[in-house]
Design an enzyme around this catalytic site. Structure first.
Site, PDB file in Angstrom:
ATOM      1  N   HIS A   1      32.723 -10.361  21.461  1.00  0.00           N
ATOM      2  CA  HIS A   1      32.810 -10.589  20.016  1.00  0.00           C
ATOM      3  C   HIS A   1      32.309 -12.004  19.713  1.00  0.00           C
ATOM      4  CE1 HIS A   1      36.009  -7.256  19.175  1.00  0.00           C
ATOM      5  NE2 HIS A   1      34.908  -6.796  19.757  1.00  0.00           N
TER       6      HIS A   1
ATOM      7  N   GLU B   1      33.543 -14.698  18.300  1.00  0.00           N
ATOM      8  CA  GLU B   1      34.382 -15.859  18.673  1.00  0.00           C
ATOM      9  C   GLU B   1      34.347 -16.065  20.182  1.00  0.00           C
ATOM     10  OE1 GLU B   1      35.118 -13.086  17.225  1.00  0.00           O
ATOM     11  OE2 GLU B   1      37.001 -13.147  16.127  1.00  0.00           O
TER      12      GLU B   1
ATOM     13  N   CYS C   1      40.371 -11.322  20.519  1.00  0.00           N
ATOM     14  CA  CYS C   1      39.820 -12.648  20.195  1.00  0.00           C
ATOM     15  C   CYS C   1      40.935 -13.621  19.826  1.00  0.00           C
ATOM     16  CB  CYS C   1      38.827 -12.524  19.048  1.00  0.00           C
ATOM     17  SG  CYS C   1      37.351 -11.681  19.585  1.00  0.00           S
TER      18      CYS C   1
ATOM     19  N   ALA D   1       9.667   2.465  -3.625  1.00  0.00           N
ATOM     20  CA  ALA D   1       8.482   1.667  -3.973  1.00  0.00           C
ATOM     21  C   ALA D   1       7.761   2.364  -5.127  1.00  0.00           C
ATOM     22  CB  ALA D   1       7.561   1.567  -2.760  1.00  0.00           C
TER      23      ALA D   1
ATOM     24  N   ARG E   1      14.863  -1.180   7.569  1.00  0.00           N
ATOM     25  CA  ARG E   1      14.915  -0.190   8.659  1.00  0.00           C
ATOM     26  C   ARG E   1      15.623  -0.783   9.879  1.00  0.00           C
ATOM     27  NH1 ARG E   1       8.843   2.578   8.859  1.00  0.00           N
ATOM     28  NH2 ARG E   1       8.961   3.656   6.840  1.00  0.00           N
TER      29      ARG E   1
ATOM     30  N   THR F   1       8.745  14.480   1.869  1.00  0.00           N
ATOM     31  CA  THR F   1       8.159  13.261   2.442  1.00  0.00           C
ATOM     32  C   THR F   1       7.576  13.547   3.829  1.00  0.00           C
ATOM     33  OG1 THR F   1       9.632  11.853   1.187  1.00  0.00           O
ATOM     34  CG2 THR F   1       8.745  10.910   3.207  1.00  0.00           C
TER      35      THR F   1
ATOM     36  N   ASP G   1       3.655  12.950   4.367  1.00  0.00           N
ATOM     37  CA  ASP G   1       3.288  11.691   5.039  1.00  0.00           C
ATOM     38  C   ASP G   1       3.374  11.720   6.557  1.00  0.00           C
ATOM     39  OD1 ASP G   1       3.050  10.654   2.529  1.00  0.00           O
ATOM     40  OD2 ASP G   1       4.932   9.526   2.572  1.00  0.00           O
TER      41      ASP G   1
ATOM     42  N   ARG H   1       7.799  -1.964  12.575  1.00  0.00           N
ATOM     43  CA  ARG H   1       6.618  -2.573  13.194  1.00  0.00           C
ATOM     44  C   ARG H   1       6.055  -3.741  12.392  1.00  0.00           C
ATOM     45  NH1 ARG H   1       5.244   2.202  10.846  1.00  0.00           N
ATOM     46  NH2 ARG H   1       3.396   2.172   9.514  1.00  0.00           N
TER      47      ARG H   1
HETATM   48  N1  LIG Z   1       7.187   5.279  -2.885  1.00  0.00           N
HETATM   49  C1  LIG Z   1       8.197   5.542  -2.110  1.00  0.00           C
HETATM   50  O1  LIG Z   1       9.139   4.721  -1.955  1.00  0.00           O
HETATM   51  C2  LIG Z   1       8.237   6.840  -1.403  1.00  0.00           C
HETATM   52  C3  LIG Z   1       7.354   7.801  -1.762  1.00  0.00           C
HETATM   53  N2  LIG Z   1       7.410   9.028  -1.159  1.00  0.00           N
HETATM   54  C4  LIG Z   1       6.455  10.021  -1.618  1.00  0.00           C
HETATM   55  O2  LIG Z   1       7.185  11.091  -2.239  1.00  0.00           O
HETATM   56  C5  LIG Z   1       6.447  12.291  -2.103  1.00  0.00           C
HETATM   57  C6  LIG Z   1       7.381  13.405  -1.673  1.00  0.00           C
HETATM   58  O3  LIG Z   1       8.373  13.581  -2.656  1.00  0.00           O
HETATM   59  P1  LIG Z   1       9.197  14.937  -2.798  1.00  0.00           P
HETATM   60  O4  LIG Z   1       8.259  16.081  -2.691  1.00  0.00           O
HETATM   61  O5  LIG Z   1      10.028  14.806  -4.002  1.00  0.00           O
HETATM   62  O6  LIG Z   1      10.020  15.019  -1.462  1.00  0.00           O
HETATM   63  P2  LIG Z   1      11.442  14.477  -0.979  1.00  0.00           P
HETATM   64  O7  LIG Z   1      11.216  13.612   0.205  1.00  0.00           O
HETATM   65  O8  LIG Z   1      12.199  13.895  -2.106  1.00  0.00           O
HETATM   66  O9  LIG Z   1      12.146  15.815  -0.493  1.00  0.00           O
HETATM   67  C7  LIG Z   1      12.486  16.820  -1.414  1.00  0.00           C
HETATM   68  C8  LIG Z   1      13.255  17.917  -0.713  1.00  0.00           C
HETATM   69  O10 LIG Z   1      14.587  17.494  -0.492  1.00  0.00           O
HETATM   70  C9  LIG Z   1      15.388  18.648  -0.392  1.00  0.00           C
HETATM   71  N3  LIG Z   1      16.572  18.500  -1.225  1.00  0.00           N
HETATM   72  C10 LIG Z   1      16.614  18.134  -2.524  1.00  0.00           C
HETATM   73  N4  LIG Z   1      17.876  18.162  -2.959  1.00  0.00           N
HETATM   74  C11 LIG Z   1      18.648  18.560  -1.923  1.00  0.00           C
HETATM   75  C12 LIG Z   1      20.032  18.782  -1.757  1.00  0.00           C
HETATM   76  N5  LIG Z   1      20.904  18.623  -2.776  1.00  0.00           N
HETATM   77  N6  LIG Z   1      20.484  19.169  -0.536  1.00  0.00           N
HETATM   78  C13 LIG Z   1      19.612  19.345   0.481  1.00  0.00           C
HETATM   79  N7  LIG Z   1      18.281  19.163   0.373  1.00  0.00           N
HETATM   80  C14 LIG Z   1      17.815  18.769  -0.822  1.00  0.00           C
HETATM   81  C15 LIG Z   1      14.573  19.821  -0.939  1.00  0.00           C
HETATM   82  O11 LIG Z   1      14.258  20.600   0.174  1.00  0.00           O
HETATM   83  P3  LIG Z   1      14.009  22.193   0.035  1.00  0.00           P
HETATM   84  O12 LIG Z   1      12.631  22.296  -0.556  1.00  0.00           O
HETATM   85  O13 LIG Z   1      14.121  22.695   1.425  1.00  0.00           O
HETATM   86  O14 LIG Z   1      15.053  22.731  -0.900  1.00  0.00           O
HETATM   87  C16 LIG Z   1      13.372  19.151  -1.528  1.00  0.00           C
HETATM   88  O15 LIG Z   1      12.201  19.927  -1.414  1.00  0.00           O
HETATM   89  C17 LIG Z   1       5.330  11.996  -1.121  1.00  0.00           C
HETATM   90  O16 LIG Z   1       4.116  11.859  -1.829  1.00  0.00           O
HETATM   91  C18 LIG Z   1       5.709  10.674  -0.499  1.00  0.00           C
HETATM   92  O17 LIG Z   1       4.602   9.908  -0.140  1.00  0.00           O
HETATM   93  C19 LIG Z   1       8.299   9.295  -0.187  1.00  0.00           C
HETATM   94  C20 LIG Z   1       9.215   8.359   0.216  1.00  0.00           C
HETATM   95  C21 LIG Z   1       9.269   7.039  -0.376  1.00  0.00           C
HETATM   96  N1  LIG Z   2       4.871   4.370  -0.380  1.00  0.00           N
HETATM   97  C1  LIG Z   2       5.564   3.332   0.134  1.00  0.00           C
HETATM   98  C2  LIG Z   2       6.626   3.563   1.030  1.00  0.00           C
HETATM   99  N2  LIG Z   2       6.936   4.831   1.414  1.00  0.00           N
HETATM  100  C3  LIG Z   2       7.707   5.176   2.597  1.00  0.00           C
HETATM  101  O1  LIG Z   2       7.077   4.789   3.815  1.00  0.00           O
HETATM  102  C4  LIG Z   2       6.858   5.970   4.617  1.00  0.00           C
HETATM  103  C5  LIG Z   2       5.742   5.774   5.604  1.00  0.00           C
HETATM  104  O2  LIG Z   2       6.293   5.055   6.673  1.00  0.00           O
HETATM  105  P1  LIG Z   2       5.451   4.795   8.008  1.00  0.00           P
HETATM  106  O3  LIG Z   2       4.944   6.103   8.498  1.00  0.00           O
HETATM  107  O4  LIG Z   2       6.422   4.167   8.958  1.00  0.00           O
HETATM  108  O5  LIG Z   2       4.345   3.872   7.593  1.00  0.00           O
HETATM  109  C6  LIG Z   2       6.627   7.018   3.588  1.00  0.00           C
HETATM  110  O6  LIG Z   2       6.719   8.326   4.084  1.00  0.00           O
HETATM  111  C7  LIG Z   2       7.756   6.693   2.640  1.00  0.00           C
HETATM  112  O7  LIG Z   2       8.984   7.067   3.161  1.00  0.00           O
HETATM  113  N3  LIG Z   2       7.282   2.459   1.500  1.00  0.00           N
HETATM  114  C8  LIG Z   2       6.944   1.188   1.122  1.00  0.00           C
HETATM  115  O8  LIG Z   2       7.591   0.210   1.559  1.00  0.00           O
HETATM  116  N4  LIG Z   2       5.930   0.979   0.296  1.00  0.00           N
HETATM  117  C9  LIG Z   2       5.224   1.991  -0.218  1.00  0.00           C
HETATM  118  O9  LIG Z   2       4.288   1.716  -0.957  1.00  0.00           O
END
Ligand SMILES: NC(=O)C1=CN([C@@H]2O[C@H](COP(=O)(O)OP(=O)(O)OC[C@H]3O[C@@H](n4cnc5c(N)ncnc54)[C@H](OP(=O)(O)O)[C@@H]3O)[C@@H](O)[C@H]2O)C=CC1
Ligand SMILES: Nc1c(N[C@@H]2O[C@H](COP(=O)(O)O)[C@@H](O)[C@H]2O)[nH]c(=O)[nH]c1=O
Length: 359
Positions: free
Chosen positions: A72, A74, A109, A187, A216, A228, A232, A239
């Protein structure tokens, strides 16, 4: 306030108190900064920092808990003081969390402090864990005039206590609520959309990506949605900043109700050291993560899942990073309490104007 200065130090009371507060402040700031480096490495244990001062208030050693099973904070700080040959000068210990009073994976501790020259112990937060708590009472019962001070009793040090609360928030959440602290990271581009341009996964600046990757590193699990993964094929690794060495496998929980998760993605993630869990029910995820010892979980998902998380209130703080198109990215934080995001954010990304930001 008694404390870091040996009895009989020939300075006036007020001067001594001012110097004392300064020493306690710098010591806690150092302990918090050191402990925060290990957020994400200590779980299921909390991140904890400790600073040892001499009788003039000079910092001798600053240490932190590194991982579950290791010393820990301390105990490690006292060990270092012995290694450095300064143990006889140690007068005061500042600890961000109440010293433990139980035999867990390591000895109590409270006893490590008893077996040291420490006379004054400053405690940032009481331990919410009933199994390990009791160190304050134990230290106060010890002979030879050990003093224990709690930051909660010093209003002028409230900001330090808030820092200790923010550091402990993920662990306290798991212990007190049986759910991790949940941070949404979002984002958005100039027009408020989360969707990256075709052929790209990210659009934020290098500074924002470093913040995302520090988050992360500090979190024990990532919650995402099948949308997602299919869009993606994310790596979810650390990294853009250095990761913890030898970190325990992190969990990725994918919300996927129709079994659309590609085996190839799952295998790739397991090969990179993740544990992958699929969930059909968002509401079950917090307790599932707590059962896995997750203190801090982050959400990286698209608008579909974030909408559901917002609707259900399944979040503790929400980091919204916006690209402006010209100049550095801006962020705002919504938070339901002292937020550990304060240890993640830095000057590379500027807060939005005060009326739009929580801090
Ligand atoms: N800019 C950013 O910070 C980020 C951007 N993105 C972008 O977002 C886009 C994807 O978004 P999106 O399609 O909305 O996908 P999501 O990653 O938000 O996933 C959506 C899925 O989550 C599941 N879900 C929703 N509600 C529930 C619930 N209550 N319990 C269990 N499962 C649930 C559903 O699955 P099911 O269909 O099986 O029901 C749904 O299809 C991509 O273009 C990606 O690049 C992604 C991450 C971060
Ligand atoms: N678009 C977006 C984010 N999006 C998040 O980053 C993921 C990709 O991660 P990696 O594969 O590790 O590069 C993507 O699927 C989504 O969860 N993050 C950000 O900081 N900025 C951005 O503009």
């Amino acid at each position: 306030m008694s404390g870091v200065f040996a009895p009989g130090t020939p300075i006036a009371h007020e001067e001594r108190d001012a110097l004392h507060r300064k020493a306690v402040r710098s010591g806690f700031e150092a302990a918090l900064a050191e402990a925060a480096r290990y957020l994400g490495a200590t779980s299921p244990n909390p991140a904890v920092g400790c600073c040892l001062l001499d009788s003039a208030g000079t910092i001798l050693v600053t240490e932190a808990h590194h991982r579950t099973g290791a010393r820990h904070a301390e105990a490690l700080a006292l060990h270092r003081a012995r290694e450095l040959g300064v143990i006889d000068r140690v007068a005061t210990a500042l600890v961000t969390l109440e010293p433990c009073n139980h035999v867990g994976r390591t000895p109590p501790c409270s006893e490590a402090l008893r077996d040291s020259p420490v006379r004054d112990v400053w405690v940032g937060m009481r331990d919410p864990n009933p199994v390990a708590g009791g160190g304050i009472a134990r230290l106060r019962q010890m002979p030879e005039g050990r003093n224990v001070f709690l930051l909660e009793d010093f209003p002028e040090l409230a900001d330090l206590r808030e820092g200790c609360a923010a550091l402990l928030a993920p662990f306290a959440s798991r212990i007190l609520r049986q759910r991790p602290w949940i941070t949404v990271k979002q984002a958005r581009n100039e027009v408020g959309s989360m969707i990256p341009p075709a052929g790209r996964k990210t659009f934020t600046s290098q500074a924002s990506l470093e913040i995302a990757h520090r988050l992360r590193r500090a979190s024990d699990a990532i919650i995402t949605g099948i949308g997602t993964i299919l869009a993606d094929s994310p790596r979810f690794d650390v990294r853009h900043v250095p990761d913890h060495e030898d970190r325990a496998p992190r969990l990725v929980v994918v919300c996927d109700r129709q079994n659309r998760l590609p085996d190839s993605w799952r295998e790739k993630m397991i090969g990179s050291g993740f544990r992958v869990v699929v969930s059909r029910e968002l509401g079950e995820i917090p307790s599932l993560l707590a059962d896995h010892g997750v203190n801090w979980a982050m959400v990286e998902a698209g608008p579909g899942l974030l909408g559901e998380i917002g609707r259900l209130g399944l979040w503790d703080d929400w980091l919204d990073i916006q690209t402006t198109g010209n100049g550095p990215d801006r962020y705002r934080v919504f938070s339901h309490g002292p937020t550990p995001l304060r240890f993640i954010l830095d000057e590379g990304v500027r807060p939005l104007p005060a009326d739009e930001a929580v801090f």
